[in-house]
Design a protein around this motif. Structure first.
Motif, PDB file in Angstrom:
ATOM      1  N   TRP A 252       8.648   2.971  -0.365  1.00 17.58           N
ATOM      2  CA  TRP A 252       7.196   2.948  -0.283  1.00 17.58           C
ATOM      3  C   TRP A 252       6.614   2.221  -1.492  1.00 17.58           C
ATOM      4  O   TRP A 252       7.075   2.378  -2.612  1.00 17.58           O
ATOM      5  N   GLY A 253       5.621   1.370  -1.207  1.00 22.99           N
ATOM      6  CA  GLY A 253       4.979   0.594  -2.256  1.00 22.99           C
ATOM      7  C   GLY A 253       5.747  -0.641  -2.672  1.00 22.99           C
ATOM      8  O   GLY A 253       5.301  -1.364  -3.567  1.00 22.99           O
ATOM      9  N   ALA A 254       6.900  -0.942  -2.028  1.00 22.83           N
ATOM     10  CA  ALA A 254       7.751  -2.039  -2.477  1.00 22.83           C
ATOM     11  C   ALA A 254       7.396  -3.345  -1.769  1.00 22.83           C
ATOM     12  O   ALA A 254       7.076  -3.362  -0.587  1.00 22.83           O
ATOM     13  N   GLU A 255       7.475  -4.437  -2.522  1.00 20.57           N
ATOM     14  CA  GLU A 255       7.175  -5.771  -2.009  1.00 20.57           C
ATOM     15  C   GLU A 255       8.373  -6.704  -2.144  1.00 20.57           C
ATOM     16  O   GLU A 255       8.213  -7.923  -2.145  1.00 20.57           O
ATOM     17  N   GLY A 256       9.593  -6.163  -2.235  1.00 20.23           N
ATOM     18  CA  GLY A 256      10.774  -6.982  -2.365  1.00 20.23           C
ATOM     19  C   GLY A 256      11.099  -7.240  -3.832  1.00 20.23           C
ATOM     20  O   GLY A 256      10.413  -6.761  -4.725  1.00 20.23           O
ATOM     21  N   PRO A 257      12.160  -7.990  -4.090  1.00 19.08           N
ATOM     22  CA  PRO A 257      13.020  -8.613  -3.081  1.00 19.08           C
ATOM     23  C   PRO A 257      14.136  -7.730  -2.555  1.00 19.08           C
ATOM     24  O   PRO A 257      14.820  -8.112  -1.612  1.00 19.08           O
ATOM     25  N   ASP A 258      14.346  -6.564  -3.165  1.00 19.25           N
ATOM     26  CA  ASP A 258      15.479  -5.719  -2.769  1.00 19.25           C
ATOM     27  C   ASP A 258      15.083  -4.597  -1.819  1.00 19.25           C
ATOM     28  O   ASP A 258      15.924  -4.096  -1.069  1.00 19.25           O
ATOM     29  N   THR A 259      13.827  -4.165  -1.861  1.00 14.22           N
ATOM     30  CA  THR A 259      13.330  -3.096  -1.000  1.00 14.22           C
ATOM     31  C   THR A 259      11.928  -3.448  -0.539  1.00 14.22           C
ATOM     32  O   THR A 259      11.218  -4.218  -1.190  1.00 14.22           O
ATOM     33  N   TYR A 260      11.520  -2.850   0.593  1.00 13.24           N
ATOM     34  CA  TYR A 260      10.208  -3.153   1.179  1.00 13.24           C
ATOM     35  C   TYR A 260       9.623  -1.912   1.832  1.00 13.24           C
ATOM     36  O   TYR A 260      10.358  -1.029   2.290  1.00 13.24           O
ATOM     37  N   ASP A 261       8.279  -1.868   1.894  1.00 10.79           N
ATOM     38  CA  ASP A 261       7.626  -1.013   2.878  1.00 10.79           C
ATOM     39  C   ASP A 261       7.119  -1.940   3.976  1.00 10.79           C
ATOM     40  O   ASP A 261       7.321  -3.159   3.925  1.00 10.79           O
ATOM     41  N   CYS A 262       6.460  -1.375   4.995  1.00  9.27           N
ATOM     42  CA  CYS A 262       6.151  -2.188   6.177  1.00  9.27           C
ATOM     43  C   CYS A 262       5.245  -3.369   5.862  1.00  9.27           C
ATOM     44  O   CYS A 262       5.541  -4.518   6.219  1.00  9.27           O
ATOM     45  N   SER A 263       4.147  -3.133   5.169  1.00 11.66           N
ATOM     46  CA  SER A 263       3.209  -4.228   4.878  1.00 11.66           C
ATOM     47  C   SER A 263       3.715  -5.128   3.765  1.00 11.66           C
ATOM     48  O   SER A 263       3.344  -6.309   3.702  1.00 11.66           O
ATOM     49  N   GLY A 264       4.568  -4.584   2.882  1.00  8.54           N
ATOM     50  CA  GLY A 264       5.184  -5.433   1.874  1.00  8.54           C
ATOM     51  C   GLY A 264       6.076  -6.487   2.514  1.00  8.54           C
ATOM     52  O   GLY A 264       6.103  -7.645   2.085  1.00  8.54           O
ATOM     53  N   LEU A 265       6.791  -6.095   3.581  1.00  2.21           N
ATOM     54  CA  LEU A 265       7.658  -7.037   4.285  1.00  2.21           C
ATOM     55  C   LEU A 265       6.841  -8.116   4.984  1.00  2.21           C
ATOM     56  O   LEU A 265       7.158  -9.312   4.878  1.00  2.21           O
ATOM     57  N   THR A 266       5.783  -7.729   5.685  1.00  2.00           N
ATOM     58  CA  THR A 266       4.984  -8.735   6.391  1.00  2.00           C
ATOM     59  C   THR A 266       4.272  -9.663   5.413  1.00  2.00           C
ATOM     60  O   THR A 266       4.179 -10.871   5.634  1.00  2.00           O
ATOM     61  N   GLN A 267       3.779  -9.105   4.319  1.00  4.65           N
ATOM     62  CA  GLN A 267       3.092  -9.938   3.326  1.00  4.65           C
ATOM     63  C   GLN A 267       4.043 -10.957   2.707  1.00  4.65           C
ATOM     64  O   GLN A 267       3.720 -12.142   2.602  1.00  4.65           O
ATOM     65  N   GLN A 268       5.235 -10.507   2.312  1.00  4.86           N
ATOM     66  CA  GLN A 268       6.175 -11.408   1.665  1.00  4.86           C
ATOM     67  C   GLN A 268       6.756 -12.427   2.643  1.00  4.86           C
ATOM     68  O   GLN A 268       7.030 -13.572   2.274  1.00  4.86           O
ATOM     69  N   SER A 269       6.937 -12.028   3.895  1.00  6.21           N
ATOM     70  CA  SER A 269       7.459 -12.961   4.899  1.00  6.21           C
ATOM     71  C   SER A 269       6.495 -14.120   5.105  1.00  6.21           C
ATOM     72  O   SER A 269       6.893 -15.297   5.116  1.00  6.21           O
ATOM     73  N   TRP A 270       5.222 -13.800   5.259  1.00  2.00           N
ATOM     74  CA  TRP A 270       4.237 -14.867   5.450  1.00  2.00           C
ATOM     75  C   TRP A 270       3.964 -15.594   4.137  1.00  2.00           C
ATOM     76  O   TRP A 270       3.605 -16.768   4.131  1.00  2.00           O
ATOM     77  N   GLY A 271       4.132 -14.908   3.010  1.00  3.29           N
ATOM     78  CA  GLY A 271       4.005 -15.587   1.728  1.00  3.29           C
ATOM     79  C   GLY A 271       5.069 -16.661   1.568  1.00  3.29           C
ATOM     80  O   GLY A 271       4.809 -17.735   1.011  1.00  3.29           O
TER      81      GLY A 271
END
Length: 384
Positions: A252-271
């Motif tokens: 929870w609260g993670a934006e990568g690169p090793d862990t993600y939450d749901c919106s962190g994954l979508t944000q970083q993917s489109w980033g």
């Protein structure tokens, strides 16, 4: 009609479970020891889903508070830097004004420039001196004017710096409250899971699988989805990035690169595709252009639950890539694994590719329960 039908299909099973849980437990919001009425697999699954939804709601609230704190911290640092520069300029102005004052004091004369000109033995020399005096007077006036401006700017920036600091402290306190709320919800989930027997856990996995399969079958059979659509160039890149994250733990609260939450994954993917998205699933749902579910194309964001507390990337063929829940890993799931709210498109101004080959998925990409209770799932991580 297609959107209403799709939402009905995807929410029907959950509504039935909620009704069953109400009859069995009266509420599903706490994680007290399981009693006889709650021991049915249906009641347990509903209760667990409720707790996970509450956890994800708290997580997205934490993400929003954390994002606001980051922006305010940057604003505070910028204001502090401007204040330091203004104070340095003010100090230089005061030094210059003091220098001019000393020069005026040391070179003062009792005679006016007019009398000095009349009495001077060399009128041309007196004219030159008069010119220098006039220029020095203008310089003093300019210095004084700059000094007044610098003093006003420094005072205004000092007020702004105090306001920014107060705002940052308020946001920091809000972030800490949201962090504690997430931890409290995660503790409830962990206590419930720890109280279950292996047979109950296996029953939960089996029931979830059968319910998702039923909803997915109705969805695909309705003809709502168009399997011929292709993503844009950016959407294809976002999908390739997301596919490379499969298997990484939810945090929870993670934006990568090793862990993600749901919106962190979508944000970083489109980033990775060059598109900046808002941090939270609610903001992604609120700010991005809506797209009818019947027009889904790979790369679009699929948003779940009435409060938009979960988000995934549409992979195509009725599948999504997402970071499901605490205890789970980034994986591929059926589109109907959760109650659908709708979809948004980060790149509405782009044209789809003429041809598209989906990214290759790693082995086991669809393995594991979306609810995070199967034995092979990742541990629920928390590094904050």
């Amino acid at each position: 009609m297609p959107g209403r039908l799709l939402r009905t299909i995807c929410t029907g099973a959950l509504a039935g479970l909620l009704a069953a849980t109400t009859a069995l437990t009266g509420t599903a919001a706490t994680a007290a020891p399981v009693d006889e009425g709650e021991s049915s697999v249906t009641g347990l699954l509903t209760r667990l889903r409720t707790l996970y939804q509450e956890t994800e709601r708290a997580t997205e609230a934490y993400n929003a508070a954390d994002e606001a704190l980051k922006k305010q911290t940057a604003d505070t640092h910028r204001t502090d830097a401007e204040l330091a520069a203004a104070r340095a300029a003010l100090a230089r102005g005061r030094d210059e004004a003091g220098r001019l004052a000393r020069q005026q004091y040391q070179g003062r004369s009792a005679l006016s420039p007019y009398l000095s000109l009349l009495l001077a033995p060399d009128p041309q020399h007196a004219l030159d001196e008069s010119h220098l005096v006039t220029r020095a007077a203008r310089e003093r006036a300019t210095v004084v004017s700059r000094l007044e401006v610098a003093e006003k700017k420094a005072a205004a920036l000092a007020t702004a710096a105090r306001t920014a600091l107060t705002r940052r402290q308020t946001l920091l306190a809000a972030q800490q409250r949201q962090r504690q709320a997430v931890r409290t919800k995660m503790d409830e989930v962990e206590r419930l899971l720890a109280s279950l027997t292996p047979a109950q856990l296996a029953g939960l996995a089996s029931l979830e699988t059968s319910q998702t399969a039923g909803a997915q079958s109705q969805l695909l059979g309705s003809g709502t989805l168009d399997g011929t659509r292709t993503p844009s160039r950016e959407g294809a890149e976002a999908l390739r990035f997301a596919a490379r994250q499969i298997g990484k733990p939810y945090e929870w609260g993670a934006e990568g690169p090793d862990t993600y939450d749901c919106s962190g994954l979508t944000q970083q993917s489109w980033g990775a595709a060059g598109r900046e998205l808002p941090r939270t699933s609610q903001e992604q749902w609120r700010t991005l252009p809506r797209v009818p579910l019947a027009e889904l194309r790979p790369g679009d964001l699929v948003v779940y639950f009435p409060e938009a507390t979960h988000v995934a990337l549409y992979f195509g063929d009725g599948l999504v890539i997402h970071a499901p829940r605490p205890g789970a890993r980034v994986k591929v799931s059926p589109l109907a694994a959760n109650p659908l709210l709708g979809a948004v498109r980060p790149d509405p101004d782009t044209v789809p590719l003429e041809t598209f080959t989906p990214p290759e998925l790693p082995e086991g990409a669809t393995d594991g329960a979306d609810e995070g209770y199967a034995g092979d799932q990742a541990p629920a991580t928390d590094s904050r």
